[in-house]
Design an enzyme around this catalytic site. Structure first.
Site, PDB file in Angstrom:
ATOM      1  N   ASP A 292      46.189  20.028  19.400  1.00 44.11           N
ATOM      2  CA  ASP A 292      44.921  20.100  18.686  1.00 44.11           C
ATOM      3  C   ASP A 292      44.394  21.529  18.847  1.00 44.11           C
ATOM      4  O   ASP A 292      44.930  22.330  19.613  1.00 44.11           O
ATOM      5  CB  ASP A 292      43.919  19.051  19.185  1.00 44.11           C
TER       6      ASP A 292
HETATM    7  C1  BGC Z   1      40.188  18.480  15.405  1.00 48.38           C
HETATM    8  C2  BGC Z   1      41.423  18.081  14.644  1.00 48.38           C
HETATM    9  C3  BGC Z   1      41.575  18.978  13.444  1.00 48.38           C
HETATM   10  C4  BGC Z   1      41.668  20.406  13.932  1.00 48.38           C
HETATM   11  C5  BGC Z   1      41.906  21.409  12.825  1.00 48.38           C
HETATM   12  C6  BGC Z   1      40.154  19.949  15.715  1.00 48.38           C
HETATM   13  O1  BGC Z   1      38.930  20.350  16.224  1.00 48.38           O
HETATM   14  O2  BGC Z   1      40.111  17.707  16.581  1.00 48.38           O
HETATM   15  O3  BGC Z   1      41.346  16.736  14.265  1.00 48.38           O
HETATM   16  O4  BGC Z   1      42.688  18.613  12.699  1.00 48.38           O
HETATM   17  O5  BGC Z   1      40.460  20.729  14.583  1.00 48.38           O
HETATM   18  O6  BGC Z   1      40.811  21.571  12.038  1.00 48.38           O
END
Ligand code: BGC
Length: 761
Positions: A292
């Site tokens: 993530d």
């Molecule tokens: C989120 C993800 C997301 C990623 C990219 C993160 O903060 O938890 O779900 O896909 O950002 O935007």
């Protein structure tokens, strides 16, 4: 400058062939050869480059490490140190960045472009929790297909969706992004979404990679506080948290994203048990795992790695193949390999997985496959996509209560007054995760209703938020200013019916949006009660991204509609339901509590040693002093403008353990209009020696449409996959014994049969 010598992949790697059982190993062999032919050309640094994903040139989430700037990122692309980008979108931008990778890097390996296509791209469909309320798998798949179509036309080839995190805690803001509390429903929906995004042919211009996230247990943050740690037992892990991920893998999802949280003390990003033992070994996942955002670097504040080097080492060794925006793989991995702290085979395995997915997408054949400006102009916001968003919005609405047939509204002549700041808000109903949507482009409920009643009186009432709502900023709720209440009360006084649109702002749920209260935010409850004093004929339309606790409304307000955040077509959908041009059929995918103190609350809980009151006034049983145990509106609840009757539940008694069990029920539309019903089947494995089972578990559902007075027989087939469960070591088990089976229109289903399973050795 594509210097790799390979033949065109097209003849061999269509996913049709890919998923055909007989041909699978041949296709895999051919694919592996191609991957190896590229891998053999790569330096260690170029390999590690494939494992690096950079954010584009906008700061969407999380802190971006200050040390990197745009120039540096572009330089890294030229050096072959980047495998994928996120948040670069639009044909012009994607083409420009891809061109650098393909024409200026030594090997010319194309990039993947990821984006959070969570519920639509530019045209927004309902938030995922709302879509889940449709229980309509075809519609959900179609919604994902249309999102993929619009996103792919804008250069995107990878969505970070579906989020398949089960959650039982409405305080957590990201419940809006999932499919609710039930592993069976969530698994079915995960598969529908993946099929919608990836299609049957990954090489198609309209297919994009899906990503099952967040692996795992992100939906169980302690006390509902965002990013908080999850401490859960193995029974919950195996039977509740993991099933939708397993279903995603079985459905061929090509990528997984891990999560920010710790699971039982080990951060998911460095969790070998999850990533290697379960996902890659036990389940045989062949795609790749992306971290993530910044979660590799977050291993340091978690207290699991003392510095960036240690963080990169534990993450990669645990099985995180790609680093999203921590910049740590690109900086640390080469040295770690040279020092022998990370084995070369770990790098090769990760790079193979990533390259393979690029081949499957057809990017080596045509890196600009998603970069057609004419297609972007034609597809974005096209009629097909807008119609799809409306269709999905209609199907997502849940009628929670309808006393005295207050709904549907009479199209001719009733004096209807509309109240509430959300009623005219063209932004909020777009929901969260809508970075590509144009601001203020949702059809408001006011606009929707004006199509039925051009002169409708609208009184806004007090503001819901103060200032501008922004994705990365805290929302400021108006908790004090009651200006507008007296005007709304005045308008409501002489109305025949008052429609009040209350709830949460669209950016009040989503990432970073936990709450400790589940009441109506701000001064909305005061507004509701003041209006009620002068006019009791209220239709309450709720717009919210999570279950709310609304006991007062449930007791006093005759009609209540759950309209979530329904996206671009929100107002049109709500108006059609209000005026009876669409008969609602949604059912709640998550329990609505009476009080936040009941949370986590979910229908499929375990019993206790003292589950019920043994005699009046006795205190020593599992309960609260000051609140009931059950939900205000339970899982699966949802009404219709017509009525359905269930009768004649039958279970065949020829069940043997190798076979299937047939469950039949008679369903009749006994009301006055045509309608749809979600027929739900629940089981309970009454006694288990390995680990106790929930009091009820959903194991089947069927969406049925019936004309008035029509009846039909619904048949469910139950087999071993429905009757078994995981023990606390993760072994799949089925045991002889008694099972209760219920069928009905909610988790409160009343018709019950009991079967005795005896066929097991
Ligand atoms: C989120 C993800 C997301 C990623 C990219 C993160 O903060 O938890 O779900 O896909 O950002 O935007």
């Amino acid at each position: 400058m594509l210097v790799i010598s390979i033949t065109s992949c097209k003849d061999v790697i269509t996913s049709d062939a890919f998923y055909e059982k007989d041909a699978t190993h041949l296709v895999q062999d051919a694919l592996d050869k191609k991957v190896d032919s590229v891998l053999n050309l790569m330096t260690l640094e170029e390999k590690i480059g494939q494992m690096n994903q950079y954010n584009g040139f906008m700061d969407f989430t999380g802190p971006v490490p200050k040390s990197e700037d745009i120039k540096r990122k572009l330089e890294h692309i030229k050096l072959g140190y980047v495998g994928a980008m996120l948040n670069v979108r639009g044909v012009k931008e994607v083409r420009a960045v891809q061109k650098i990778a393909v024409e200026q890097s030594r090997l010319g390996i194309p990039l993947m472009f990821g984006f959070d296509v969570i519920h639509g791209y530019e045209t927004m469909s309902p938030i995922p929790l709302a879509e889940a309320a449709s229980w309509d798998l075809k519609a959900i798949q179609e919604s994902a297909r249309l999102a993929a179509k619009e996103a792919s036309a804008a250069g995107i080839n990878w969505t970070f969706a579906p989020m398949v995190d089960i959650s039982r805690d409405a305080r957590w803001g990201r419940v809006m992004e999932g499919a609710g509390e039930d592993p069976f429903l969530s698994s079915e929906i995960a598969v529908a979404r993946i099929q919608g995004f990836q299609g049957t042919d990954l090489t198609s211009q309209e297919s994009i990679l899906a990503c099952a996230k967040h692996f795992a247990a992100y939906g169980f943050p302690e006390a509902g506080r965002e990013y908080n740690n999850a401490d859960i037992g193995t029974s919950t892990l195996y039977n509740t948290v993991l099933p939708p991920f397993k279903a995603s893998n079985d459905a061929g999802v090509r990528t997984f994203m891990n999560s920010f949280n710790q699971l039982n003390g080990i951060p998911a990003t460095a969790n070998k048990f999850l990533l290697r033992d379960i996902l890659k070994e036990q389940w045989g996942f062949k795609g790749f795992v992306v971290s993530d955002w910044g979660s590799v670097a977050e291993l340091i504040p978690h207290g699991y790695a003392q510095d960036g080097k240690a963080a990169a080492k534990v993450a990669v060794n645990a099985g995180t193949d790609m680093d999203m925006e921590s910049h740590l793989y690109v900086h640390e991995l080469a040295n770690l390999v040279k020092e022998g702290l990370v084995d070369k085979s770990v790098i090769d395995d990760a790079v193979r997985r990533i390259l393979k997915v690029k081949f499957e997408l057809g990017l080596f054949d045509n890196p600009y496959k998603y970069c057609d400006l004419e297609r972007e102009n034609r597809v974005t916001g096209s009629k097909e996509i807008i119609d799809g968003a409306l269709d999905m919005a209609l199907k997502s609405i849940v009628l929670l209560k309808n006393e005295n047939q207050l709904l549907p509204l009479d199209k001719n002549g009733k004096n209807v007054v509309l109240i509430g700041a959300l009623a005219s808000d063209k932004n909020s109903a777009l929901g969260n995760w809508r970075a590509a949507a144009k601001e203020h482009t949702g059809i408001s409920i006011l606009e929707g209703m004006q199509q039925y009643d051009a002169d409708i009186v609208y009184s806004k009432g007090p503001e819901l938020i103060l200032g501008k709502a922004e994705f990365t900023k805290e929302i400021r709720i108006n908790n004090t200013d009651i200006t507008g209440i007296s005007e709304a009360v005045k308008a409501a006084k002489d109305a025949d019916i008052v429609v009040m649109v209350l709830g949460e702002h669209g950016l009040q749920s989503g990432e970073g949006r936990s709450r400790t209260q589940l009441t109506l935010p701000g001064v909305q409850q005061e507004l509701l009660e003041n209006v009620y004093e002068v006019n009791k004929n209220i239709v309450l339309v709720l717009q919210n991204g999570r279950p709310l606790a609304l006991p007062w409304a449930e007791e006093h307000i005759p009609s209540i509609i759950e309209a979530w955040q329904l996206g671009s077509q929100s107002g049109n959908a709500v108006a059609k339901v209000l005026y009876g041009d669409y008969n609602p059929s949604g059912k709640l995918p998550m329990s609505f509590p009476r009080n936040v103190g009941q949370v986590p609350i979910y229908y499929n809980s375990k019993s206790t040693g003292r589950p019920s009151l043994p005699s009046p006034d006795f205190v020593f049983w599992s309960h609260y002093q000051d609140e009931k145990n059950d939900a205000l509106w339970g899982f699966g609840h949802g009404l219709s403008y017509t009525a359905f009757e269930y009768a004649d539940l039958r279970v065949t008694d020829n069940f043997s353990f190798n076979g299937t069990l047939e469950v039949m029920v008679q369903l009749k539309n006994s009301g006055k209009v045509k309608g749809k019903e979600v027929v739900q089947l629940y089981i309970s494995d009454k006694f288990s020696s390995a680990a106790t089972r929930p009091v009820k578990e959903l194991k089947g559902f069927e969406l049925v449409e019936l004309e008035t007075n029509a009846s039909t027989c619904i048949k469910f087939l139950l087999d071993q996959s429905h009757l078994g469960f995981y023990d606390n070591e993760g072994n799949w088990l089925i045991e002889n014994g008694s099972f209760d089976i219920w069928v009905g229109g909610s988790s409160e289903a009343a018709l019950k049969a009991t079967i005795e399973l005896t066929a097991l050795e």
